[in-house]
Structure formats: structure tokens, C-alpha cells
Design an enzyme around this catalytic site. Structure first.
Site, mmCIF file in Angstrom:
data_model
loop_
_atom_site.group_PDB
_atom_site.id
_atom_site.type_symbol
_atom_site.label_atom_id
_atom_site.label_comp_id
_atom_site.label_asym_id
_atom_site.label_seq_id
_atom_site.Cartn_x
_atom_site.Cartn_y
_atom_site.Cartn_z
ATOM 1 N N HIS A 6 -10.876 0.105 -13.442
ATOM 2 C CA HIS A 6 -11.638 0.926 -12.511
ATOM 3 C C HIS A 6 -12.234 2.151 -13.204
ATOM 4 O O HIS A 6 -13.387 2.505 -12.985
ATOM 5 C CB HIS A 6 -10.767 1.328 -11.318
ATOM 6 C CG HIS A 6 -10.647 0.232 -10.297
ATOM 7 N ND1 HIS A 6 -9.799 -0.828 -10.454
ATOM 8 C CD2 HIS A 6 -11.310 0.013 -9.135
ATOM 9 C CE1 HIS A 6 -9.933 -1.650 -9.415
ATOM 10 N NE2 HIS A 6 -10.836 -1.168 -8.601
ATOM 11 N N LYS B 282 -1.418 -3.514 -2.458
ATOM 12 C CA LYS B 282 -0.370 -3.227 -1.486
ATOM 13 C C LYS B 282 -0.313 -1.737 -1.181
ATOM 14 O O LYS B 282 -0.754 -0.909 -1.983
ATOM 15 C CB LYS B 282 0.984 -3.753 -1.956
ATOM 16 C CG LYS B 282 1.608 -2.974 -3.097
ATOM 17 C CD LYS B 282 3.099 -3.304 -3.196
ATOM 18 C CE LYS B 282 3.716 -2.552 -4.361
ATOM 19 N NZ LYS B 282 5.080 -2.127 -4.133
HETATM 20 S S1 SF4 Z 1 9.533 -5.872 -4.050
HETATM 21 FE FE1 SF4 Z 1 10.593 -4.072 -4.853
HETATM 22 S S2 SF4 Z 1 10.370 -4.218 -7.039
HETATM 23 FE FE2 SF4 Z 1 8.839 -5.554 -6.139
HETATM 24 S S3 SF4 Z 1 6.957 -4.342 -5.919
HETATM 25 FE FE3 SF4 Z 1 8.108 -4.139 -4.022
HETATM 26 S S4 SF4 Z 1 9.358 -2.281 -4.269
HETATM 27 FE FE4 SF4 Z 1 8.668 -2.932 -6.303
#
Ligand code: SF4
Lengths: 291, 208
Positions: free
Chosen positions: B36, B117
Site C-alpha cells: 500500500h 479483518k
Molecule cells: S485467531 Fe488468534 S492468533 Fe489468529 S489472528 Fe486471530 S487473534 Fe491472532
């Protein structure tokens, strides 16, 4: 003293790729609580499929294989120094085998060491001596970065939340921590809470409680009640898996109480993501057992 | 569940609403912090002159990204004996780090979707309205599963950024995501944040 490097590599493989059954059972039960076709249900279904795939293929459940935190109970007469060397050797080897992602970054020079070995603190290893007739136990927890980032520490009293220095105050700040975390710690999560201590011990103990199985309650009935209440009330917040909204935000809560100075009253909340990776090995003579 | 094929038309984008689960199929490109920053500095703000293969990659990216999707992902990638790449673990990474860049990248390249996310902020939400585009939330931690929906690695640009930071061109099938920011200014993150705050306020007033 026996060399356990290979056995510890196996402990790391299991921890990274095979979620404990108690966690998997809770997540599976959570699927049914969400409406068919909802985002929350879809998220949990994907999580369940991911758990199965990782176990089958021995691949990391999550690509963030976290901070490795070891807890070792060694019988009198064993060498903690040699055990540390074996654990570190096993960690480097497990990284080569792709059970772990290289995750140790020098904070000053911004350089990844490439083998999960940092200074003395990475991996983090706690030693505790036990009687000579006791077995050697090595526990491992992998604590992800995303969920670590949403952990919080409060110094009570906390005026804004109306939280005083008692269990009623603990409840308030813990619920605040869950609300602030939203889905960012990869909900549904597990809460490890410690009351008291100094800033350092408070955080350490809030993680140590997470070595216990889901559903294990504190022996103190007051704390046990608060553990259950916090799980239930966190779920009322409706944040849901990944923060999509839904019934399950937290699948269990564990609380421990420490000593504190008269002047301080800390409450630390460690948030563990759904990828709640922890395993244990027990060594009795020639025999090694994994849990 | 709704199935969508990339490239995505403006009409389809506008029909998506927050909270909707979607399965994505087609070609997308991964990109995170280094990518980016590079796109913004070299081609959008032009504060840095193009170097090496920059210009060539830019022309190809313009074609690939037009109507397609950027995925915030730092994959674990293996190379087999024939020199073919394969994704082993490919979960989403936290998106908010790209907040300063994302809206401009969407508009410049006509990117219809961003996968990651944790959601993004006000600037990206506005970018989603203007482009138009949406934010797709992937399932954090579902690394092995998502890697399986990557059917083929078609190529890679900027491998000098390192494996996780390079721009991987991938062909996916039934990649599971949820729309959490739409082209109409809707944000699931803002909605859940305020509804959970309301419940919290009520719980804080309850006696112990
Ligand atoms: S599941 Fe746990 S280790 Fe995996 S990205 Fe999410 S917070 Fe991080």
C-alpha cells in the site's frame, strides 16, 4: 538427564495444529446457537472446518502462531538450564518444519530472527520445581497477537465506569474490556482475569489461568460465581463471532486473586482468541504422555 | 449463500448490504503494508520516482485490480519441486493499518472490495461510497481453510518486499467473507459497537 528435544517438537506440533477438545466442544456447541444463514453461524462453521483441516494436515490453526509461553514443572535434581536449551532447540526446529511461523521480531532494530528465538524472554519459559518423585510436565500456550492487543489493565477505582475496589468493580471493568475488544481479538474469546498484584505479576497471572481447562471454576465460590456471570453477561453484549453480532462472544472466564499493596488495586484482563492453543506433556521415566 | 464472481460490477456492489455472507470466486491480489505504501508513494502521490520494474508492474496491476479485490493477507507459501507456489496458511491480517492509504488505492485502481479483518475507519467508508466498493470481513484465524480456497497462485509481484508483504495474484473459489462495510455508508462495526455499548451501560447500572 534425558534429551527431550524431539518430544518437545511434538508438543509444539500438537499445540499449533490440534485444538484441545474442550475448546472445540464449546465452539461446536456455539454453532447451534446462531441462526442458520447468519454471518455469525457462517463464521463458526468456517472455524470448525479450519480446526479439522489443521489437525488432519498438521498445519498451523492460525498463521499467527503467537507468543510461545511454556510452563515447566521439573522434579528436584533436573537441570532447568538444560531444559531451557532443549526447549529453545525444539522451537527453532519446529519453526523449520513450518509448525510455527517465525514470530520473534527485535523491537529496536525491527528484525525478525527467523527461528522464533529472541532474547531470554522469547519463547517465554516459567520454571517451577516439584518433589523428585513427581513427573516432569511441560505446558505450552500459543498466545496470538491480535487478541493480545485487546487485553487491558485497569487501576481501580475507575471513576468513569463507577468501578470501586471490590468484586463489583472487577465485574464492571471486565465487561468494559470485552466491549472495547469488539471482535478484534478474534471472538469468541476466553477471558483470563487477575485481581491484585503489581502491573507485571497481574498480567502474567491473567495468562497463567488460561492453562486450565474450559469449565474449571475457581475454588472460591464467590469468584466461581463471578466467572460464570461474566461469561453470561459478555454474551448479552451481542458482539458475536468476529464481531459480526450474535449469541456467543465469550466461551469461558477464569479469575484468580493475588496479593496487592494497600495502595494499588489492579485488574488485568487477558483476552484469548478462539484459537486457544494449549497442550501439555507429562514425562515419567521413559514414558511421555500428551494431553 | 450469495456467490459473487470477480471482477464485480457497480450494480452488484451497490446491492450488497452489511451483515451479508458472501462466497467470492475469481482472481484477486494480496497486499498489505509495504504494497500500500509503495502504490501510494510511487503512483498516486508520486513522492517517489518509479524504480526497477515499478512501471511494468503498475500497468499490470491496473488491469488486475480494475473491478477486483485486494486481500490484506501475509500468507505462508511453499514452492514445490516444479517451482509452483502453493498457499499453506492464508488468514486475514488486521486491516486498520491500511486506513491512511486504502480509500485512495480503491479510487485510483477502481478496486471494488477490500478483504481483511477488524474493519476500517471513516476514510475508507467514504472511499467505499465514492468508488463504489465494500469491505469484506474474512474469518480471522481460519488460515488452513482459506488457503484451501486458493486454487492457484497465478503470479507474484514485488517479492523483494518479503513473502508476507509481496503482492500475490491468486485464483480463489468460494472464499467465505461477510460484508461489514457497504457502499451506502453502512458499517456493521459501528452498529455493533453502539448496540453493545448500550447493553454495557445497562449492565453497569445493575447492582452486584
Ligand atoms: S485467531 Fe488468534 S492468533 Fe489468529 S489472528 Fe486471530 S487473534 Fe491472532
Amino acid at each position: 538427564m534425558k534429551d527431550l528435544t524431539n518430544e518437545i517438537i511434538e508438543l509444539i506440533r500438537r499445540t499449533s495444529s490440534n485444538l484441545p477438545k474442550d475448546v472445540e466442544d464449546r465452539l461446536r456447541a456455539a454453532v447451534e446457537k446462531e441462526a442458520p444463514g447468519s454471518a455469525a453461524r457462517g463464521a463458526l462453521e468456517t472455524i470448525m472446518k479450519n480446526i479439522e483441516l489443521s489437525r488432519k494436515n498438521s498445519t498451523p490453526i492460525c498463521q499467527d502462531t503467537g507468543t510461545p509461553i511454556f510452563r515447566v514443572h521439573y522434579p528436584e535434581g533436573w537441570s532447568a538450564r538444560k531444559l531451557r536449551e532443549q526447549i529453545r532447540g525444539a522451537m527453532a526446529e519446529a519453526t523449520k518444519k513450518n509448525f510455527m511461523r517465525p514470530n520473534a521480531v527485535d523491537a529496536v532494530y525491527d528484525k525478525n530472527t527467523g527461528n522464533n528465538l529472541g532474547g531470554d524472554d522469547f519463547p517465554s519459559i516459567h520454571f517451577e520445581e516439584v518433589d523428585a518423585d513427581q513427573p516432569l510436565t511441560i505446558e505450552l500456550m500459543l498466545k496470538g497477537g491480535g487478541c493480545e492487543n485487546v487485553g487491558r489493565q485497569y487501576s481501580l477505582p475507575h471513576n468513569e465506569l463507577g468501578a470501586g475496589r471490590d468484586l463489583a468493580g472487577v465485574r464492571k471493568v471486565a465487561l468494559d474490556a470485552v466491549q472495547k475488544a469488539q471482535g478484534q481479538g478474534c471472538a469468541p474469546g476466553i477471558l483470563g482475569i487477575s485481581i491484585g498484584g503489581d502491573r507485571g505479576t497481574s498480567y502474567i497471572k491473567s495468562k497463567e489461568v488460561l492453562y486450565d481447562k474450559i469449565g474449571t471454576r475457581n475454588a472460591d465460590p464467590e469468584l466461581a460465581k463471578l466467572e460464570e456471570r461474566l461469561t453470561e453477561e459478555s454474551n448479552q453484549l451481542g458482539i458475536g463471532p468476529m464481531g459480526f453480532g450474535g449469541q456467543t462472544t465469550v466461551i469461558d472466564t477464569k479469575i484468580t486473586g493475588l496479593s496487592r499493596l494497600p495502595a494499588s488495586y489492579f485488574v488485568s484482563v487477558s483476552y484469548m482468541c478462539w484459537a486457544y492453543r494449549r497442550r501439555k506433556m507429562v514425562v515419567r521415566g521413559e514414558e511421555v504422555e500428551y494431553d | 449463500m450469495r456467490e459473487i464472481t470477480m471482477p464485480i460490477s457497480d450494480d452488484v456492489i451497490r446491492s450488497l448490504k452489511v451483515g451479508e455472507p458472501v462466497l467470492l470466486t475469481g482472481v484477486m491480489v494480496t497486499g498489505r503494508d509495504a504494497a500500500h505504501k509503495w502504490m501510494i508513494e510511487t503512483f498516486i502521490k508520486k513522492t517517489r520516482p518509479p524504480q526497477g520494474d515499478d512501471e511494468k508492474v503498475y500497468q499490470e496491476l491496473k488491469k488486475l485490480l480494475n473491478g477486483s479485490v485486494i486481500y490484506h493477507c501475509g500468507p505462508v507459501v511453499a514452492k514445490d519441486e516444479n517451482g509452483e507456489y502453493k498457499f499453506l496458511a492464508a488468514g486475514p491480517t488486521t486491516s486498520i493499518r491500511e486506513e491512511p492509504y486504502q480509500a485512495d488505492v480503491m479510487k485510483h485502481f477502481n478496486v471494488k472490495g477490500v478483504i481483511g479483518k477488524g474493519g476500517m475507519g471513516a476514510k475508507t467508508l467514504k472511499g467505499c461510497q465514492e468508488t463504489p466498493g465494500v469491505y469484506f470481513h474474512a474469518i480471522g484465524g481460519a488460515a488452513s481453510f482459506i488457503a484451501q480456497s486458493v486454487k492457484k497462485v497465478l503470479g507474484v509481484y514485488k517479492l523483494e518486499f518479503g513473502t508476507p508483504e509481496a503482492m500475490w495474484v491468486i485464483e480463489v473459489k468460494d472464499f467465505p467473507v461477510v460484508v461489514t462495510m457497504d457502499a451506502h455508508g453502512g458499517s456493521q462495526h459501528a452498529v455493533i459497537d453502539s448496540s453493545s455499548q448500550e447493553v454495557l451501560d445497562k449492565l453497569l447500572r445493575e447492582p452486584y
